[in-house]
Each structure stands twice: as C-alpha cells, then as structure tokens.
Design a protein around this motif. Sequence first.
Motif, short mmCIF file in Angstrom:
data_model
loop_
_atom_site.label_atom_id
_atom_site.label_comp_id
_atom_site.label_asym_id
_atom_site.label_seq_id
_atom_site.Cartn_x
_atom_site.Cartn_y
_atom_site.Cartn_z
N LYS A 10 0.81 -1.21 0.00
CA LYS A 10 0.00 0.00 0.00
C LYS A 10 0.85 1.27 0.00
N ILE A 36 -5.87 2.74 -3.47
CA ILE A 36 -6.85 2.92 -2.39
C ILE A 36 -7.96 1.88 -2.51
N SER A 41 -6.42 2.15 2.23
CA SER A 41 -5.65 3.35 2.53
C SER A 41 -4.21 3.12 2.07
N LYS A 73 -7.61 9.09 2.96
CA LYS A 73 -7.25 7.69 2.69
C LYS A 73 -5.75 7.46 2.77
N ASP A 75 -2.61 7.08 5.37
CA ASP A 75 -2.26 6.87 6.78
C ASP A 75 -1.02 7.65 7.18
N PRO A 99 -3.50 12.52 7.57
CA PRO A 99 -2.47 11.52 7.88
C PRO A 99 -1.37 12.05 8.80
#
Length: 118
Positions: A10, A36, A41, A73, A75, A99
């Motif tokens: 990710k 996403i 995320s 979305k 982190d 984030p």
Amino acid sequence: MIKIEHNETKQIEIEASGKFQIADFDKLEKVIDKLINEHGSINILANSTHFEGWDDVSAMQRHFSFVQSHHGKVDKFAVIIGPWWQNFILGFAKIFMHPKVRAFEPNEIEEAKKWLKE
C-alpha cells in the motif's frame, strides 16, 4: 513532472521535479485511486527535493484539490524536503491533513521508508 513507483504493498513513492502541471495529477490520481481501492488506505513517500512549484495557478489549484479529496485515505505521508519554502508549505498542510506527516532531509530517504512501514 511526477514519477510514480509502487509495488504490491500500500506504499507509493512519488518523485516531484520541475513544475507541476495539471496532467501530473490526472496521472497520479489514477494510480492512487487504484491503490486505495485495493488496500483501503495508502502510505506516501514524496521526494520533493527537485520540486520547483507549479506551472500556473490552475495546476496549484488542482494539486490542492487533489490533496483535499485524497488525504482521508492516507495513513502516513513522508516528505523528503528540498528548498526552504517546502517546510513552510508542509507545516501549513499539517494543519488540514488527516495523515501522520513527517519531513525528512534528502539523506534520510531510507529512514523515511522505514517510518512508513512502522
């Protein structure tokens, strides 16, 4: 110009150079939206050491609109800082972004990657 790298995870790596154009965000949006959708995320490493700003006001507006529509979305967002003014923009962005955001010096790229994986 935006160079995009990602693998099966990710995490996405973006290298910004020169001045952003609207087309850069169209390209970036396709890749980020796909990640996403796959992962829910993402984490971003943005190397902005060679970022010079925006081609015009429309490109700057597209950038801010892109961040506004996607930051929920993300982190973690690690930024490799270039010129002094980028610290100011990043500090301002931290106020509005969801984030965890952290700035790193150009010699701290590996540390930034490690932080994103924690």
